[in-house]
Design a protein around this motif. Sequence first.
Motif, mmCIF file in Angstrom:
data_model
loop_
_atom_site.group_PDB
_atom_site.id
_atom_site.type_symbol
_atom_site.label_atom_id
_atom_site.label_comp_id
_atom_site.label_asym_id
_atom_site.label_seq_id
_atom_site.Cartn_x
_atom_site.Cartn_y
_atom_site.Cartn_z
ATOM 1 N N MET A 233 0.844 -1.176 0.000
ATOM 2 C CA MET A 233 0.000 0.000 0.000
ATOM 3 C C MET A 233 0.888 1.237 0.000
ATOM 4 O O MET A 233 1.702 1.416 0.881
ATOM 5 C CB MET A 233 -0.911 -0.025 1.223
ATOM 6 N N THR B 193 -0.010 4.408 0.284
ATOM 7 C CA THR B 193 -0.515 5.572 0.993
ATOM 8 C C THR B 193 -0.483 5.418 2.506
ATOM 9 O O THR B 193 -0.829 6.355 3.209
ATOM 10 C CB THR B 193 -1.966 5.867 0.568
ATOM 11 N N GLY B 194 -0.091 4.282 3.000
ATOM 12 C CA GLY B 194 -0.099 4.049 4.436
ATOM 13 C C GLY B 194 1.128 4.615 5.123
ATOM 14 O O GLY B 194 2.024 5.187 4.500
ATOM 15 N N ALA C 253 0.405 -4.425 12.451
ATOM 16 C CA ALA C 253 0.498 -3.037 12.000
ATOM 17 C C ALA C 253 0.831 -2.948 10.511
ATOM 18 O O ALA C 253 0.510 -1.961 9.859
ATOM 19 C CB ALA C 253 1.552 -2.285 12.816
ATOM 20 N N SER C 254 1.450 -3.986 9.976
ATOM 21 C CA SER C 254 1.828 -3.975 8.563
ATOM 22 C C SER C 254 0.619 -4.052 7.631
ATOM 23 O O SER C 254 0.740 -3.744 6.446
ATOM 24 C CB SER C 254 2.796 -5.128 8.257
ATOM 25 N N GLN C 255 -0.532 -4.439 8.156
ATOM 26 C CA GLN C 255 -1.753 -4.546 7.335
ATOM 27 C C GLN C 255 -2.066 -3.233 6.624
ATOM 28 O O GLN C 255 -2.508 -3.237 5.490
ATOM 29 C CB GLN C 255 -2.947 -4.938 8.209
ATOM 30 N N ASP C 256 -1.860 -2.118 7.304
ATOM 31 C CA ASP C 256 -2.196 -0.809 6.753
ATOM 32 C C ASP C 256 -0.971 0.012 6.376
ATOM 33 O O ASP C 256 -1.102 1.174 5.984
ATOM 34 C CB ASP C 256 -3.031 -0.018 7.760
ATOM 35 N N ALA C 257 0.216 -0.569 6.500
ATOM 36 C CA ALA C 257 1.450 0.184 6.287
ATOM 37 C C ALA C 257 1.916 0.135 4.836
ATOM 38 O O ALA C 257 1.614 -0.804 4.104
ATOM 39 C CB ALA C 257 2.550 -0.361 7.200
ATOM 40 N N ARG C 258 2.669 1.138 4.464
ATOM 41 C CA ARG C 258 3.326 1.128 3.148
ATOM 42 C C ARG C 258 4.676 0.436 3.269
ATOM 43 O O ARG C 258 5.181 -0.106 2.316
ATOM 44 C CB ARG C 258 3.461 2.550 2.607
ATOM 45 N N HIS D 207 2.531 -7.794 5.682
ATOM 46 C CA HIS D 207 1.588 -7.559 4.585
ATOM 47 C C HIS D 207 2.043 -6.428 3.667
ATOM 48 O O HIS D 207 1.255 -5.945 2.846
ATOM 49 C CB HIS D 207 0.201 -7.244 5.153
ATOM 50 N N CYS D 208 3.291 -5.989 3.827
ATOM 51 C CA CYS D 208 3.854 -4.910 3.014
ATOM 52 C C CYS D 208 5.362 -5.162 2.934
ATOM 53 O O CYS D 208 5.882 -6.045 3.623
ATOM 54 C CB CYS D 208 3.553 -3.554 3.643
#
Length: 145
Positions: free
Chosen positions: A1, A3-4, A98-103, A132-133
């Motif tokens: 992502m 934008t995170g 926390a990596s779920q929403d991180a860039r 996840h990133c």
Amino acid sequence: MDTGPVVVGVDGGPDSLRALQWASDYASAVGAPLIALTAYELPTVYGPYAMAGWESATELENAAREMLADAVRESLGDNAKVEQHVLRGHPAEAIVAASQDARLVVVGSRGRGGFKGMLLGSVSQHVVPHAHCPVVVLPHASGDQ
């Protein structure tokens, strides 16, 4: 992502302080928010003797908050733009969550509990395949103890 936020794991050790500095520089360069994250675990056996000098879970959490604030201040200065998150749980699992929403996730190669000669600490070894990133693992500086 793309934008995170940039999330960096901090345990107060030299490698995590370097990771914090690197993550701050990167976040600033790409215009992303920076989140410095630390996690703490309660002892497996909770009781008056299991806390090893800590009087309560609240005291343990407060010590983690103080360590994180000191690390941010030492590495980035008093006016750093960084969110500080203190979570209860295993550090590797907290970073992966926390990596779920991180860039991007940034960690040091070894934490405070690292054994000499290890290339990666247990947290970075867990985060790399489960995040996840993208993950940046900063190499251990040879002069650090």
